[in-house]
Scaffold this motif. Structure first.
Motif, PDB file in Angstrom:
ATOM      1  N   ASP A  78     -58.189 106.121   4.093  1.00  0.00           N
ATOM      2  CA  ASP A  78     -57.261 105.259   3.346  1.00  0.00           C
ATOM      3  C   ASP A  78     -58.022 104.359   2.376  1.00  0.00           C
ATOM      4  N   LYS A  79     -59.169 103.852   2.820  1.00  0.00           N
ATOM      5  CA  LYS A  79     -59.959 102.983   1.953  1.00  0.00           C
ATOM      6  C   LYS A  79     -60.528 103.756   0.773  1.00  0.00           C
ATOM      7  N   ASN A  83     -59.179 106.422  -0.533  1.00  0.00           N
ATOM      8  CA  ASN A  83     -58.032 106.688  -1.410  1.00  0.00           C
ATOM      9  C   ASN A  83     -57.718 105.469  -2.275  1.00  0.00           C
ATOM     10  N   GLU A  84     -57.856 104.287  -1.682  1.00  0.00           N
ATOM     11  CA  GLU A  84     -57.626 103.048  -2.441  1.00  0.00           C
ATOM     12  C   GLU A  84     -58.675 102.886  -3.539  1.00  0.00           C
ATOM     13  N   PHE A  97     -60.382 105.165  -5.066  1.00  0.00           N
ATOM     14  CA  PHE A  97     -60.280 106.173  -6.130  1.00  0.00           C
ATOM     15  C   PHE A  97     -58.860 106.317  -6.695  1.00  0.00           C
ATOM     16  N   PHE A  98     -57.950 105.441  -6.315  1.00  0.00           N
ATOM     17  CA  PHE A  98     -56.556 105.591  -6.737  1.00  0.00           C
ATOM     18  C   PHE A  98     -56.419 105.620  -8.259  1.00  0.00           C
ATOM     19  N   ALA A  99     -56.986 104.627  -8.934  1.00  0.00           N
ATOM     20  CA  ALA A  99     -56.836 104.544 -10.387  1.00  0.00           C
ATOM     21  C   ALA A  99     -57.460 105.763 -11.069  1.00  0.00           C
ATOM     22  N   LYS A 100     -58.621 106.203 -10.559  1.00  0.00           N
ATOM     23  CA  LYS A 100     -59.289 107.349 -11.172  1.00  0.00           C
ATOM     24  C   LYS A 100     -58.485 108.627 -10.940  1.00  0.00           C
ATOM     25  N   LYS A 101     -57.898 108.768  -9.753  1.00  0.00           N
ATOM     26  CA  LYS A 101     -57.067 109.937  -9.476  1.00  0.00           C
ATOM     27  C   LYS A 101     -55.856 109.973 -10.400  1.00  0.00           C
ATOM     28  N   GLU A 102     -55.217 108.828 -10.577  1.00  0.00           N
ATOM     29  CA  GLU A 102     -54.041 108.760 -11.448  1.00  0.00           C
ATOM     30  C   GLU A 102     -54.402 109.102 -12.884  1.00  0.00           C
ATOM     31  N   LYS A 120     -54.911 112.823 -13.076  1.00  0.00           N
ATOM     32  CA  LYS A 120     -53.629 113.529 -13.002  1.00  0.00           C
ATOM     33  C   LYS A 120     -52.947 113.575 -14.356  1.00  0.00           C
ATOM     34  N   ASN A 167     -60.635 116.185  -1.380  1.00  0.00           N
ATOM     35  CA  ASN A 167     -61.050 115.262  -2.439  1.00  0.00           C
ATOM     36  C   ASN A 167     -62.488 114.754  -2.324  1.00  0.00           C
TER      37      ASN A 167
END
Length: 268
Positions: A88-89, A91-92, A94-99, A102, A156
């Protein structure tokens, strides 16, 4: 006097780590019993990408006041739920980079994360825990991992395991004793009698109740008397029935590393 180490493979590893320019993030593994002392600022400060500190061996740490924060997760690989906390951490982080990826059409990106830390803090054990496989060789002693190894933990994230890199200089002797008593420094590096005597002083001062209960030691605290008591209690005796204090110190050293619940930084 500063304590210096210049092991060849560790110095090489330090150079190798700083040259992995394609790593997207860094996980530094530390020991929950000495989070500050077992961190390696020299190793991490030159890495200018996202960093996460994971403090392992929570089950051996006395952390009444310590809490997880945005940069540090504290847990144990014996706790299956801790795996989800780490993922979860990540994912947090890398959230902006994943978005962003995408929006550019890359739905399932891969990120390479380098895992670093001092010897025997649990880097390989952590990777095995996260991947649910036993691909990496682990042992409860420093210096097992010799080369970088790449392991996928999900679609990922891929983790690089690296050799343990010891800080080159320890200015305060007590920091060396702490690292010895969490198994980071091999016991051959420092005089065992100094390590055990420092441990005795620290544990009997800050953990008196649990210390006395563990060994059923009721007398006033004195290091030599305590060693004699341990020799008699566990029959560490020479052929002529004299106390074998070397065997007693070996026993205490191993017992404190593997069984005594402590925080070596709770009192600083």
């Amino acid at each position: 006097m500063p304590i210096n180490w210049f092991p060849g493979h560790m110095a090489k590893a330090l150079g190798d780590i700083h040259h992995i320019s394609h790593a997207d993030a860094m996980i530094e593994v530390v020991d929950a019993r000495a989070i500050i002392t077992s961190s390696n600022i020299e190793l991490t400060q030159k890495f200018n990408k996202p960093k996460l500190t994971i403090a392992l061996k929570k089950d051996l740490a006395n952390l009444k006041s310590a809490k997880n924060n945005s940069h540090t997760l504290i847990g144990s690989i014996k706790d299956k739920k801790f795996k989800n906390q780490i993922i979860d951490k990540l994912n947090e982080i890398f959230f902006a980079k994943k978005e962003s990826l995408k929006r550019r059409g890359l739905i399932n990106p891969e990120f390479h994360i380098i895992v670093v830390g001092l010897p025997n803090v649990g880097k390989s054990s952590l990777i095995n825990f996260l991947s649910s496989r036993n691909k990496l060789v682990v042992a409860n002693r420093p210096g097992v991992t010799r080369n970088k190894q790449l392991v996928r933990i999900n679609d990922n994230y891929l983790l690089y395991d690296t050799p343990g890199v010891l800080i080159k200089k320890i200015v305060q002797p007590e920091d060396g004793y702490k690292l010895a008593l969490i198994g980071v420094i091999k016991k051959e590096i420092l005089p065992l009698n100094e390590v055990v005597e420092w441990g005795f002083t620290y544990l009997s001062k800050y953990y008196e109740d649990s210390f006395r209960k563990r060994y059923n030691f009721l007398a006033p605290f004195d290091f030599n008397n305590f060693l004699n008591f341990i020799c008699l209690k566990y029959q560490f005796l020479s052929k002529d029935l004299h106390p074998n204090k070397d065997r007693a110190m070996e026993y205490l050293y191993k017992d404190w590393i593997n069984n005594f619940k402590v925080n070596y930084e709770e009192k600083i």
